[in-house]
Design an enzyme around this catalytic site. Sequence first.
Site: not given
Length: 512
Positions: A218, A439, A468
């Site tokens: 991320s 995602d 994710h």
Amino acid sequence: MKRRRGIGRSSALAVVLGLGGSLLAAPAVADGARAPQVRWGSCPEDVVAEAAPTVLQCATVPVPVDYADPGSDRIDLMISRLASTNPDKRRGTLMLNPGGPGGSGLALPALLVARGVPASVLDSYDLIGMDTRGIGHSAPVTCGFTPDGPYLANIPPYAVDDAAVTRQTKVAKQVAEQCARHDRDGRLRHLTTANTARDLDRIRAALGEEKTSYLGYSYGTALGAAYASMFPERSDRIVLDSNIGDTHLDRDGLRRYALGMEQSFPDFAQWAAARHGSYGLGRTPAQVRRTYLTLAARLDKAPVAGFDGSLMRMYTFGNLFKKTQYPKLAQQLQALAGGDGTAARRPLSQNATADEVPSSFDNSLSVFLAVTCNDVKWPKDVDTYRNGVAKDRARYPLFGAATANITPCAFWPHTPAEPPVPVNDDGPRNVLLVQNLRDAPTPHQGGKLLRQKFANRSRLVSVDDGGHGAYVLGDNPCALNTTTRYLVEGTMPEKDMLCRAAEHRRPMSRGR
């Protein structure tokens, strides 16, 4: 009041996954001869508990608050280690980052072990977790956020109309001023991705390594991209999973969250439609979508048990991160559709009450704001956000009027002390990008954008999956094998590749 606070906190935590001089002027890393030596010992009790049964070691590394001022104060960054126990196969260190900005990573080595990281990776590397500057055990910062305050999540509330943007403008300004008041030691402005990348290099030097490998998820992809760009000769094997698309999160990146929700929601809708008899949300994915939009509009006008349309949208976004959260989301939507306040709160019962909110709530939100606002200039004109909300409400109906809404960055008290780290494509081909096709917070477009910027240095592994996180955190054998092969053997795919959806078949019967 307490009811609203508890619900708001759950929505916020579902989404919290968290200034020196110019890049040329600031020293890149401490002189190797003067690099501090790491002294490993026991980890703090909270880290021990979170990592159990895996046992980690912890240590601290001093870094300057301001890299542009060699004489500035120092802060201690806490790092953790799960050491390789196979000297013959050990390659070096693999630094880890869970995302955010604002996510604690001290227990991340243990999380990866629990999720089944291959033994070959554990043999090849010392896994190095950390709380980056400002987070947790590394000189934590605060804006003084509380669950009964107006700032509950890193994404602004969904703006149903222009008046909602006006209301959020007042909140955003108040939040920025609140952060400035709590910044008594002046550290908040030094929380940037560039400075954190410099910190990584200080840690590398303190560990006595000429190079370091890196695995970031991320926002951790932005940090990893910044490190690989600033220190290409010191970056070894870099894996960036669930990319936000650059070395920083800007307004365009935040607005891509809405694109991600549009691309992720169909997976949930298909799942819910197949279970219409249980949850009653629709017999087809299209019906489930209509149910969601109708329910959100209804809650905008008449909230149920503290849930208005904005909180419902935020709650949905957070529960699209993992397929394992689909049942809880379906249960929540079913309860809200039925107007059952008691049932609507039931999926939240496993969360702490508002009075039990951990201090990480304030810390995580504060770091997210500081890094995001310090990294890049954000528009200050309210009409820019008002126009963006109107545009994204139309093109991304599920969530666009939230992610395009105005944030405290529009009123942030500090201007960026340096430009965002530019992606440096002049270096070894050592950046493996891994990206799920669907995602919510980091849509596939983020991987494609970073692939274009790292044109010569990278390869992109696209994974036909939702959720994710793909490597270890996902369930695709191709993604797992391809990434592990690169980390352990250094084998980079010859070209960009697609990992097809994993097939889950029942074992064949051996008899009748």
